[in-house]
Every structure is written in C-alpha cells, then in structure tokens.
Design an enzyme around this catalytic site. Structure first.
Site, mmCIF file in Angstrom:
data_model
loop_
_atom_site.group_PDB
_atom_site.id
_atom_site.type_symbol
_atom_site.label_atom_id
_atom_site.label_comp_id
_atom_site.label_asym_id
_atom_site.label_seq_id
_atom_site.Cartn_x
_atom_site.Cartn_y
_atom_site.Cartn_z
ATOM 1 N N PRO A 25 0.863 15.742 12.099
ATOM 2 C CG PRO A 25 2.794 16.215 13.329
ATOM 3 C CD PRO A 25 1.601 15.308 13.302
ATOM 4 N NE ARG B 270 -1.642 12.122 7.178
ATOM 5 C CZ ARG B 270 -2.097 13.247 7.709
ATOM 6 N NH1 ARG B 270 -3.383 13.476 7.796
ATOM 7 N NH2 ARG B 270 -1.271 14.145 8.156
ATOM 8 C CG ASP C 111 -6.135 4.814 9.346
ATOM 9 O OD1 ASP C 111 -7.306 4.658 8.968
ATOM 10 O OD2 ASP C 111 -5.205 4.058 9.058
ATOM 11 C CG ASP D 118 1.102 0.791 9.780
ATOM 12 O OD1 ASP D 118 0.974 1.635 10.676
ATOM 13 O OD2 ASP D 118 1.250 1.096 8.587
ATOM 14 C CD GLN E 173 10.129 17.647 10.477
ATOM 15 O OE1 GLN E 173 11.261 17.635 9.995
ATOM 16 N NE2 GLN E 173 9.763 18.535 11.389
ATOM 17 C CE LYS F 238 -1.878 2.415 3.558
ATOM 18 N NZ LYS F 238 -2.542 2.857 4.736
#
Ligand code: EPU
Length: 416
Positions: free
Chosen positions: A122, A92, A116, A304, A125, A22
């Site tokens: 944040p 995301r 999620d 994960d 970066q 993924k």
C-alpha cells in the site's frame, strides 16, 4: 530475459567491492530534480532500476549522463508532464516523483508503481503525508494524481515506519512553507544519506536516522556533489554466500556498523567475522548452525536479508525458524529451494527450515530480486548444475552479481 547456470561445489574466496546503496540511489535520482543546477551523484550502482529511472528523468526533460558509477543530472529542462507510465511501472521507487513534482510544480500525475511481488504494497502513508502537506489526491485510471496550491509544513504521524513514505514526505516537504515534522519516520542510514544530499543542496532537514525528522522548508535548492553510502543488502548477501560456501571473503567499500544485525546472526551460525574500518573479512564455518531469525525495521534484521539468510539455513545443522514481519509473501524462494531438496514448512509468516546436508541442482525461478540472488547462491553449494531463471529481477538490485561471484571463484555462467 536470460538465466544463470551455476555449477556447485566452489568455496568463495577472494576480495570484492560492494556497490553503492540502491535505496539511496533510487531516492537521490528524483531528488536531483528539486535543484536549479546540476547534481553529481557518485558511487551510483549500475542497476537496471537506476537506468530506468535515468530514462524517466530524460523523458521529463532533464539531461542525464551516467557512466563509471557517476551520474550528472541537469534539471534545467525539467518540465511538468506525465512520467512515462511503462517505465514508472517497472520500479517501486518511481513513486518518489509524486513528492518531487508536487514540490516543484504543485501537481503530479504518476502511474501506480511496480516493484517486487512480495505481498500487498500500500501507499496510504505516502498519500496521507502529502495530503497533510496540503495536496489533494485521487486515483484515476491506474494513476495517482496530486495537486496543491502550495505545500505547507505540518506534523505527520506515520502509522507504520515506512522507508518509501518517509522519503516521499522528505522530498515533498523540502520546499514547503514552514516546518514539517515526520514522526515515526524510518530510522536508517540510507535516510540519513538522503538527508545529507538534500542538505548539501541547501535543504534544512534535521534528525534523519531517528524516529523524528524536522524539515524547515527553503525556497530553492541548488546542485551538489554527493557520494552515496555502500549497499547493505548486497554486502549482506555476499557475506551470507561466503558463510554458506564455507568461504573466505573480504568485502571492501562497506560500513560494518550498518550491518550489525546480519553480522551478529552469521556469527551465531559459526562464521568468523573480522570487521575493519571500511571492509569486513568473513570465514565461513564447515557447516552453519541453525538460528532463528525475525525480520524487523532497521536496525533489526532487515527483510531484504531474509531470502539469502533462509537459503543459508536450508543447509544448516538443526532446525531454524524464520519469521517475516514486513512482507506477507516473501518465502517464494523457499518453495523453489524445495525443488533442490530443501526441507521447509511454511505456516503464515513463519518458515520452519530443517537443514539438509546437501542440496541438488535443479531448474528454479526467482520471482523477486532477493529471491533470484538467493537461488543463485543456493546453486553454489548444490550438487550438479542449477539453472536460475528470473535473473531480470536480480539485475534490478545487484550490480553484476554473477560477475562478482565469478571474481570469488564461483562457476556461474549467464545465458541470454
Ligand atoms: N506500508 C504501509 N503503507 C504505506 C507504505 C508501507 O502499510 O504507505 C507497509 C508495507 O506494507 C510494509 C511496511 O510498511 O509492511 C514497510 O514498507 P516500506 O514502505 O518500508 O517499503 P518500501 O518503501 O515499499 C523499501 C525497499 C524494499 C524494502 C523495504 C523495507 C525501495 C525501493 N524498496 O520498500 O526493498 O524491503 O523498504 O521496509 O527502497 C528490496 O530491495 O528487495 C526491497 C523490496
């Protein structure tokens, strides 16, 4: 939205293939927009996030076909524009369009991404990296806007090893003038695989998989054919499910080397694991033994895998400590498991799990993709029937997880 009904009591048994990664898929799809001719991506998992990303590309003018695990992305029609906010907010990885659109057009206007709900996420970066390359950014009306008069290579020190920031900078810097160094880059196989794809397109990205990536900017990229690596998270989830059910399962299309941390932990719980070149056979114990787990960036125990692993430990013999260091709010599945009889106490980032000998079926809800899959997994060993809601999250990151469990003998039914 739908739910999954699981009747407990089956040992998983048999053989299944693992789908493509993924993480690579969701970076490879926007990366194709950097080329000036069609890109063919093979071993692409059929996930809802992948389908949504293909739709986002179509909305930007690219021609995309996707069937049988192969996508062809023709970037000829790709034009500057605002990627459909409603689609961007569904996942995301849509933030990779920032790096790509800046590199191609010198401007990007992308809605803040979704993904999620596992604690604060944040993107400082990403922004820091792209600004160091010469972009100016602002956040307006829920969108991040970036412009540049030409990106230029530089040295970027990431404050945290971030998967997303490393990839966004790799995408942004590939067409920049001169050399970029990403220091404290995320060192993982999926970053190497993305670099391999970009290099097949004509990029010069070196050192991916280590903490320092060096990118020598090129002026253009062309199409390529790239088969993406297997998905570590799906493989880990299936291995943990096999251990939980005391099963005997062989997974194909995997790279055992990428699963070192989870293989070591599952062996500690009593599983017998027999890795081969591109497969692994796992024979689960009668009852798993408690172990302690702390999530870390790859090659440590990956965050994960934490939800499936902590689900397994709810039925282990003894007490386990699970510490989640990456995401602040990734124990919601344990609160649901308590409805099934799990004995769990959460203090900050640590869960104290006292194993029970039996879970019982209940109606539960997964609130993120790993949580939903873990609750389905718990249903496999619970007495009676478990109904898992929130399956749309699971479909974002697992290709037909319920069908794979059925292939292994599980009694699972999807209701619409
Ligand atoms: N972080 C920052 N600033 C940033 C970016 C990240 O402080 O600009 C922090 C995060 O808050 C977190 C840590 O750095 O504590 C790592 O975050 P990372 O950027 O690596 O996460 P991500 O890129 O948003 C990807 C995966 C996640 C996986 C993390 C593991 C995708 C689309 N998502 O997220 O996958 O948990 O890396 O680091 O690739 C999942 O598949 O279940 C999933 C959530």
């Amino acid at each position: 939205m739908g739910s999954i009904l699981v009747r407990g009591g089956t040992r998983l048994k048999g053989e299944v293939p693992v789908n493509g990664s993924k993480y690579v898929a969701l970076a490879a799809i926007p990366a194709a927009l950097l080329a000036d001719s069609p890109v063919v991506i093979e071993n692409l998992p059929d996930l809802s996030d992948v389908r949504v990303f293909c739709d986002i590309l179509r909305g930007l003018g690219a021609t995309v076909s996707f069937a049988g695990g192969v996508a062809t992305i023709d970037p000829h029609g790709f034009r500057p524009g605002v990627p459909a906010p409603a689609l961007v907010r569904k996942l995301r990885a849509s933030y990779y369009l920032l790096g790509v659109m800046l590199a191609r057009f010198g401007a990007a206007d992308v809605a803040l991404p979704g993904g999620d709900d596992i604690g604060p996420r944040p993107i400082d970066q990403h922004v820091k990296g792209l600004c160091a390359l010469g972009a100016t950014t602002s956040i307006e009306h829920g969108h991040i806007k970036a412009t540049s008069t030409g990106l230029k290579g530089t040295t970027i020190y990431l404050d945290v090893a971030s998967v997303g920031a490393t990839i966004n900078i790799m995408l942004g810097a590939v067409l920049a003038e001169g050399q970029t160094l990403i220091v404290n880059a995320y060192p993982a196989p999926w970053i190497i695989d993305l670099a391999n794809m970009l290099n097949a397109m004509g990029a010069k990205e070196y050192g991916a998989g280590t903490e320092t990536i060096r990118i020598q900017g090129v002026t253009k990229l062309h199409g390529c054919q790239h088969a993406i690596i297997p998905d570590q998270s799906e493989a880990a989830t299936l291995m943990i499910a096999a251990t939980l059910t005391g099963g005997d399962v062989t997974l194909h299309n995997i790279i055992p080397l990428h699963l070192g941390a989870v293989i070591a932990k599952l062996r500690e719980t009593g599983a017998v694991i027999l890795p081969a070149e591109d497969s692994v056979r796992l024979i689960g114990p009668r009852r798993p033994t408690a172990v302690n787990v702390k999530t870390l960036p790859y090659p440590g125990f990956f965050t994960d895998f934490q939800a499936p692993m902590s689900t397994l430990l709810t039925m282990a013999e003894g007490t386990s400590l699970v510490t989640e260091t990456i995401w602040e709010d990734r124990f919601k599945h344990l609160e649901e498991l308590a409805k099934m009889g799990a004995k769990v106490r959460i203090e900050g980032r640590t869960a104290f799990i006292e194993g029970v000998s039996q879970l019982t079926g209940a109606q539960v809800r997964g609130t993120d993709l790993r949580a939903s899959a873990s609750l389905v997994m718990a249903g496999l060993v619970a007495a009676g029937t478990t109904e898992v809601e929130g399956i749309e999250h699971m479909d974002r990151g697992y290709e037909r997880f319920d069908a794979k469990l059925q292939l292994l003998g599980a009694d699972v039914t999807r209701t619409e």
